[in-house]
Scaffold this motif. Structure first.
Motif, PDB file in Angstrom:
ATOM      1  N   LYS A 195       0.857  -1.181   0.000  1.00  0.00           N
ATOM      2  CA  LYS A 195       0.000   0.000   0.000  1.00  0.00           C
ATOM      3  C   LYS A 195       0.894   1.233   0.000  1.00  0.00           C
ATOM      4  O   LYS A 195       1.752   1.378   0.874  1.00  0.00           O
ATOM      5  CB  LYS A 195      -0.908  -0.001   1.230  1.00  0.00           C
ATOM      6  CG  LYS A 195      -1.874  -1.185   1.276  1.00  0.00           C
ATOM      7  CD  LYS A 195      -2.714  -1.172   2.553  1.00  0.00           C
ATOM      8  CE  LYS A 195      -3.691  -2.331   2.577  1.00  0.00           C
ATOM      9  NZ  LYS A 195      -4.515  -2.343   3.827  1.00  0.00           N
ATOM     10  N   TYR A 209       1.055   5.312   0.243  1.00  0.00           N
ATOM     11  CA  TYR A 209       0.214   6.391   0.755  1.00  0.00           C
ATOM     12  C   TYR A 209       1.094   7.487   1.346  1.00  0.00           C
ATOM     13  O   TYR A 209       2.235   7.225   1.764  1.00  0.00           O
ATOM     14  CB  TYR A 209      -0.756   5.865   1.817  1.00  0.00           C
ATOM     15  CG  TYR A 209      -0.094   5.148   2.971  1.00  0.00           C
ATOM     16  CD1 TYR A 209       0.135   5.792   4.194  1.00  0.00           C
ATOM     17  CD2 TYR A 209       0.318   3.823   2.857  1.00  0.00           C
ATOM     18  CE1 TYR A 209       0.741   5.148   5.256  1.00  0.00           C
ATOM     19  CE2 TYR A 209       0.927   3.161   3.910  1.00  0.00           C
ATOM     20  CZ  TYR A 209       1.133   3.820   5.114  1.00  0.00           C
ATOM     21  OH  TYR A 209       1.748   3.167   6.163  1.00  0.00           O
ATOM     22  N   PRO A 214      -3.760   2.632   5.512  1.00  0.00           N
ATOM     23  CA  PRO A 214      -5.147   2.643   5.029  1.00  0.00           C
ATOM     24  C   PRO A 214      -5.723   1.231   4.923  1.00  0.00           C
ATOM     25  O   PRO A 214      -4.997   0.247   4.742  1.00  0.00           O
ATOM     26  CB  PRO A 214      -5.034   3.295   3.638  1.00  0.00           C
ATOM     27  CG  PRO A 214      -3.712   3.982   3.628  1.00  0.00           C
ATOM     28  CD  PRO A 214      -2.819   3.189   4.527  1.00  0.00           C
ATOM     29  N   ASP A 215      -7.036   1.155   5.040  1.00  0.00           N
ATOM     30  CA  ASP A 215      -7.724  -0.127   4.868  1.00  0.00           C
ATOM     31  C   ASP A 215      -7.680  -0.557   3.407  1.00  0.00           C
ATOM     32  O   ASP A 215      -7.648   0.277   2.496  1.00  0.00           O
ATOM     33  CB  ASP A 215      -9.182  -0.015   5.319  1.00  0.00           C
ATOM     34  CG  ASP A 215      -9.313   0.233   6.816  1.00  0.00           C
ATOM     35  OD1 ASP A 215      -8.413  -0.201   7.566  1.00  0.00           O
ATOM     36  OD2 ASP A 215     -10.310   0.864   7.228  1.00  0.00           O
ATOM     37  N   THR A 216      -7.702  -1.847   3.204  1.00  0.00           N
ATOM     38  CA  THR A 216      -7.768  -2.378   1.840  1.00  0.00           C
ATOM     39  C   THR A 216      -9.145  -2.080   1.255  1.00  0.00           C
ATOM     40  O   THR A 216     -10.161  -2.300   1.930  1.00  0.00           O
ATOM     41  CB  THR A 216      -7.528  -3.894   1.840  1.00  0.00           C
ATOM     42  OG1 THR A 216      -6.247  -4.163   2.414  1.00  0.00           O
ATOM     43  CG2 THR A 216      -7.577  -4.453   0.425  1.00  0.00           C
ATOM     44  N   TYR A 267      -2.943   5.288  -2.561  1.00  0.00           N
ATOM     45  CA  TYR A 267      -3.919   6.152  -1.916  1.00  0.00           C
ATOM     46  C   TYR A 267      -3.500   7.615  -2.094  1.00  0.00           C
ATOM     47  O   TYR A 267      -2.332   7.955  -1.908  1.00  0.00           O
ATOM     48  CB  TYR A 267      -4.034   5.820  -0.425  1.00  0.00           C
ATOM     49  CG  TYR A 267      -4.418   4.383  -0.143  1.00  0.00           C
ATOM     50  CD1 TYR A 267      -5.734   4.036   0.135  1.00  0.00           C
ATOM     51  CD2 TYR A 267      -3.457   3.374  -0.173  1.00  0.00           C
ATOM     52  CE1 TYR A 267      -6.094   2.716   0.384  1.00  0.00           C
ATOM     53  CE2 TYR A 267      -3.806   2.053   0.084  1.00  0.00           C
ATOM     54  CZ  TYR A 267      -5.121   1.731   0.358  1.00  0.00           C
ATOM     55  OH  TYR A 267      -5.459   0.421   0.604  1.00  0.00           O
ATOM     56  N   ASP A 268      -4.465   8.460  -2.432  1.00  0.00           N
ATOM     57  CA  ASP A 268      -4.219   9.902  -2.612  1.00  0.00           C
ATOM     58  C   ASP A 268      -3.106  10.148  -3.622  1.00  0.00           C
ATOM     59  O   ASP A 268      -2.299  11.071  -3.454  1.00  0.00           O
ATOM     60  CB  ASP A 268      -3.854  10.560  -1.268  1.00  0.00           C
ATOM     61  CG  ASP A 268      -4.971  10.453  -0.247  1.00  0.00           C
ATOM     62  OD1 ASP A 268      -6.139  10.418  -0.668  1.00  0.00           O
ATOM     63  OD2 ASP A 268      -4.669  10.380   0.962  1.00  0.00           O
TER      64      ASP A 268
END
Length: 304
Positions: free
Chosen positions: A142, A144, A156-158, A170-171
């Protein structure tokens, strides 16, 4: 992701003078007129990325093109050291850095694009799915932005619709590095995190049962029963290649002529060598923003 055009260096009318004042870590961005006129210099910008905090490995964008940071396969294989049920992820970090002078600012997109094997083979993983039989195909990463102070603890959550994807960003779309017009006499540095986990399901559960019986003074009995389970997990590994079986037989003859014989079998499980795990390429694609709402974000701007 934004539709992009590539930066054009101002090369006419003062362009040569301006180039002499800017190092290779910076770029000159230009506005092109709709008539047959020369380009006009509108800003000095810079964008680069480097793994972790090692600025000596920073890769600069010279013409608005994307730059890459490489997550080594040797870093990913440390997930095989994870133990226990639901262990903390292994964290790897990189940085984005840059600035936009004057009325400009810097945005950038983040994408995980490929795996590069030790023999140079490139595997496209831009769809989020790792190459078959790589350690990444049994893991999840992940990517982020870090919190204040470079904190990577808030993983973050999957996504619920992940559908087996191994890579999540993410983002990462049009992420702001520096707001337009907010140049403060130096580059802005952002920390980014890569959380790595081996997708290890428990190998089984161990059931515990306890009962207790008590007798009262009047001879009555009370019984209580409780149960709980413990998840059992073994250290993670790549899928075994197979089993190597060894056998040995021996026969001996005694002084009286009698013969004895014996045999033995033992086996070893063969696993792939994780040290050949491909590197993972993370691409950061910059674009210049502008306080003028009539100027489209990109690498080259058209003056109407």
């Amino acid at each position: 992701m934004r539709n992009r055009t590539r930066m054009v260096l101002a090369s006419v009318i003062g362009g040569a003078v301006a180039c002499a004042l800017v190092s290779g870590a910076h770029a000159l961005w230009s506005v092109n007129g709709v008539e047959a006129t020369s380009s006009m210099l509108v800003g000095d910008v810079s964008f680069a990325a480097n793994p972790e905090a090692d600025t000596t490995q920073a890769t600069y964008s010279s013409a608005g093109e994307a730059v890459d940071v490489t997550l080594p396969g040797t870093a990913l294989i440390t997930v095989l050291d994870q133990t226990g049920i639901a262990p903390d992820p292994v964290i790897w970090r990189f940085q984005a850095r840059g600035f936009g002078q004057g009325i400009t600012g810097i945005d950038f997109d983040v994408a995980v694009t490929s795996q590069v094997a030790t023999d140079g083979t490139v595997i496209d993983i831009s769809d989020g799915f790792a190459g078959e039989n790589t350690l990444l195909s049994f893991s999840t990463i992940k990517v982020y932005p870090a919190a204040a102070g470079g904190d990577c603890s808030a993983v973050p959550d999957t996504p619920e619709d992940a559908d087996g994807e191994n890579v999540h960003v993410y983002d990462g779309d049009a992420h702001e590095l520096q707001a337009a017009g907010a140049y403060a006499d130096g580059e802005t540095v952002q920390d980014w995190c890569v959380a790595m986990n081996y997708n290890l399901d428990p190998d089984g559960t161990y059931l515990n049962t306890v009962s207790a019986t008590g007798a009262g003074e009047d001879g009555s009995e009370l019984t209580a029963l409780t149960e709980w389970t413990s998840a059992i997990g073994f250290p993670p590994s790549l899928n075994a290649l197979g089993e190597y079986v060894n056998s040995a037989e021996s026969t001996g003859t005694g002084q009286d002529g009698t013969e004895t014989s014996g045999s033995s079998l033992w086996s070893s499980v063969i696993y792939p060598d994780p040290s050949n795990e491909p590197d993972i390429v993370i691409s950061l694609d910059p674009a210049v923003t502008n306080v003028n709402p009539d100027v489209e974000t990109g690498d080259t701007f058209v003056k109407n």
